[in-house]
Motif scaffolding. Structure first.
Motif, short mmCIF file in Angstrom:
data_model
loop_
_atom_site.label_atom_id
_atom_site.label_comp_id
_atom_site.label_asym_id
_atom_site.label_seq_id
_atom_site.Cartn_x
_atom_site.Cartn_y
_atom_site.Cartn_z
N ALA A 87 0.81 -1.22 0.00
CA ALA A 87 0.00 0.00 0.00
C ALA A 87 0.84 1.26 0.00
N GLU A 88 2.10 1.16 0.43
CA GLU A 88 2.95 2.35 0.49
C GLU A 88 3.57 2.71 -0.84
N GLY A 89 3.41 1.85 -1.84
CA GLY A 89 4.09 2.03 -3.12
C GLY A 89 3.32 2.91 -4.09
N PHE A 90 3.80 2.95 -5.30
CA PHE A 90 3.28 3.82 -6.35
C PHE A 90 1.80 3.53 -6.64
N ILE A 91 1.49 2.37 -7.21
CA ILE A 91 0.10 2.05 -7.53
C ILE A 91 -0.69 1.79 -6.26
N GLY A 92 -0.07 1.10 -5.30
CA GLY A 92 -0.76 0.75 -4.06
C GLY A 92 -1.29 1.95 -3.31
N SER A 93 -0.53 3.04 -3.29
CA SER A 93 -0.98 4.23 -2.56
C SER A 93 -2.18 4.88 -3.24
N HIS A 94 -2.18 4.91 -4.56
CA HIS A 94 -3.33 5.47 -5.28
C HIS A 94 -4.56 4.59 -5.09
N LEU A 95 -4.37 3.28 -5.13
CA LEU A 95 -5.48 2.36 -4.91
C LEU A 95 -6.04 2.51 -3.49
N THR A 96 -5.16 2.64 -2.51
CA THR A 96 -5.59 2.81 -1.12
C THR A 96 -6.46 4.06 -0.97
N GLU A 97 -6.02 5.16 -1.55
CA GLU A 97 -6.82 6.40 -1.48
C GLU A 97 -8.19 6.22 -2.12
N ARG A 98 -8.22 5.54 -3.26
CA ARG A 98 -9.49 5.34 -3.96
C ARG A 98 -10.43 4.46 -3.15
N LEU A 99 -9.89 3.44 -2.50
CA LEU A 99 -10.72 2.56 -1.67
C LEU A 99 -11.33 3.33 -0.49
N VAL A 100 -10.56 4.24 0.08
CA VAL A 100 -11.09 5.08 1.16
C VAL A 100 -12.24 5.93 0.63
N GLU A 103 -3.27 13.20 3.13
CA GLU A 103 -3.92 14.14 4.02
C GLU A 103 -4.27 13.43 5.33
N LYS A 104 -4.24 14.17 6.42
CA LYS A 104 -4.44 13.57 7.75
C LYS A 104 -5.77 12.83 7.82
N LYS A 105 -6.81 13.40 7.24
CA LYS A 105 -8.13 12.77 7.29
C LYS A 105 -8.10 11.39 6.64
N VAL A 106 -7.40 11.28 5.51
CA VAL A 106 -7.31 10.00 4.81
C VAL A 106 -6.44 9.03 5.60
N LYS A 107 -5.30 9.52 6.06
CA LYS A 107 -4.37 8.67 6.80
C LYS A 107 -5.02 8.11 8.06
N ASP A 108 -5.78 8.95 8.75
CA ASP A 108 -6.42 8.53 10.00
C ASP A 108 -7.52 7.50 9.79
N SER A 109 -8.01 7.39 8.56
CA SER A 109 -9.10 6.45 8.28
C SER A 109 -8.59 5.07 7.87
N ILE A 110 -7.27 4.93 7.77
CA ILE A 110 -6.66 3.67 7.33
C ILE A 110 -6.05 2.95 8.52
N HIS A 111 -6.20 1.64 8.55
CA HIS A 111 -5.49 0.82 9.54
C HIS A 111 -4.13 0.46 8.93
N ILE A 112 -3.07 1.01 9.45
CA ILE A 112 -1.75 0.78 8.88
C ILE A 112 -1.02 -0.28 9.70
N VAL A 113 -0.58 -1.33 9.03
CA VAL A 113 0.15 -2.41 9.70
C VAL A 113 1.47 -2.62 8.97
N THR A 114 2.47 -3.04 9.71
CA THR A 114 3.76 -3.34 9.08
C THR A 114 4.00 -4.84 9.10
N GLY A 115 4.69 -5.31 8.10
CA GLY A 115 4.96 -6.74 8.00
C GLY A 115 5.77 -7.02 6.76
N ASP A 116 5.83 -8.29 6.38
CA ASP A 116 6.63 -8.71 5.23
C ASP A 116 5.96 -9.93 4.62
N VAL A 117 5.61 -9.85 3.34
CA VAL A 117 4.91 -10.96 2.70
C VAL A 117 5.73 -12.24 2.68
N ARG A 118 7.04 -12.12 2.90
CA ARG A 118 7.89 -13.32 2.90
C ARG A 118 7.74 -14.13 4.17
#
Length: 330
Positions: free
Chosen positions: A13-26, A51-66
């Protein structure tokens, strides 16, 4: 399928396409969990710029798909998973091919296994047009043979086959989206369009690039994000591979000329050997047939290349500090 209120996970979600997709899903009212690769700096990539409003509406978790245990904990309770996390830089795949196997193949398998175990309603797996290699015919439809012309493309082919196998073996509701060459705000200088624009904005008179003859099917990132959404909400895409492309092609050389014209610049193009792919690894032609995605979903590309480039130029102009134009980004 309506995404309003759905528990949705975006890997990468932090990447190029992922960040745009995340915003759109919100925007669409989804209950979004954003998986960001763990790092000791607590850096959330492009999510940090929301924007803070968007960021605050997301559950952000850290991890590694590996790492399966972590993926299992994160995916538990999710209804829809958009899997975008991957190593994507082609030049770096020549240097460290096993890293691509571990992230793209093993990481994808971890995500698929966790989705299977927790009965996720829909998994959207991200492929790439690079799996087709140089076009054997055009436009390229989903029946086109796959050709591993780089370790990156080979790893994505393996990931795609794992996704296909989980659908056929376990009835996991997987759809595979195969975006062609996405560009736009937040893309790194490892890609050709931001490389051109950022060098021009840095007032360089010589623009260093690789080969100018290959053709690409460029797609603005907002159109690509919308394609992900449409593939997710359509029941007809389960078990299918769908291209997301403009159904048009342009050479790298002509792309340079178009950008130079739009920016009113006067520059000289220099072919830099270190930016050239090995001869047999260069994908010389990509041109998407988007008939299938139009048939199975309501998606249509909305942005012309000129429109997308103008928005990209303006964004890079405002964010040039992110680009190290004196360094070749692999």
């Amino acid at each position: 399928m309506d995404l309003q209120g759905k528990k949705v996970l975006v890997t990468g979600a932090e990447g190029f396409i992922g960040s745009h997709l995340t915003e759109r899903l919100v925007e669409l009212g989804a209950d979004v969990t954003a998986l960001v690769q763990y790092n000791s700096f607590n850096n959330w990539g492009w999510i940090d710029t929301f924007e803070k409003k968007v960021k605050d509406s997301i559950h952000i978790v850290t991890g590694d798909v590996r790492e399966y245990d972590g993926m299992s904990r994160i995916i538990k309770g999710q209804q829809i998973v958009f899997h975008l996390a991957a190593l994507i830089a082609i030049p770096y795949s020549y240097l460290s091919p096993m890293a691509y196997v571990r992230t793209n193949v093993e990481g994808t398998t971890n995500v698929l296994e966790a989705c299977r175990n927790y009965n996720v309603e829909k998994v959207i797996h991200t492929s790439t047009s690079e799996t087709y290699g140089t076009a054997l015919y055009v436009p390229i439809d989903e029946k086109h043979p796959m050709q591993a012309q780089s370790p990156y493309s080979a790893s994505k082919m393996g990931a795609d086959r794992m996704a296909e196998s989980f659908y056929k073996s376990f009835d996991l509701p997987v759809a595979i989206i195969r975006p062609f060459n996405t560009y736009g705000p937040r893309q790194s200088a490892r890609a050709v369009i931001p490389t051109i624009i950022s060098q021009i904005l840095s007032r360089k008179k010589e623009i260093k690039l690789g080969s100018l003859t290959p053709t690409r099917d460029f797609n603005y990132v907002k159109d690509t994000a919308e394609a992900f959404i449409e593939v997710a909400i359509s029941n007809q895409t389960i078990g299918q591979v769908v291209n997301a492309g403009s159904n048009d092609e342009i050479s790298i050389g002509d792309t340079v000329n178009k950008i130079v014209h739009l920016m009113g610049s006067d520059v000289e193009i220099v072919c830099d050997d270190q930016r050239m792919r090995p001869v047999n690894s260069e994908v010389n032609r990509l041109w998407a047939d988007n008939t299938k995605i139009k048939k199975l979903t309501n998606w249509r590309p909305r942005y012309s290349l000129d429109q997308g480039l103008l928005e990209t130029i303006e964004w890079i102009k405002q964010n040039l500090h992110y680009f190290k134009t004196d360094i070749y980004n692999v």
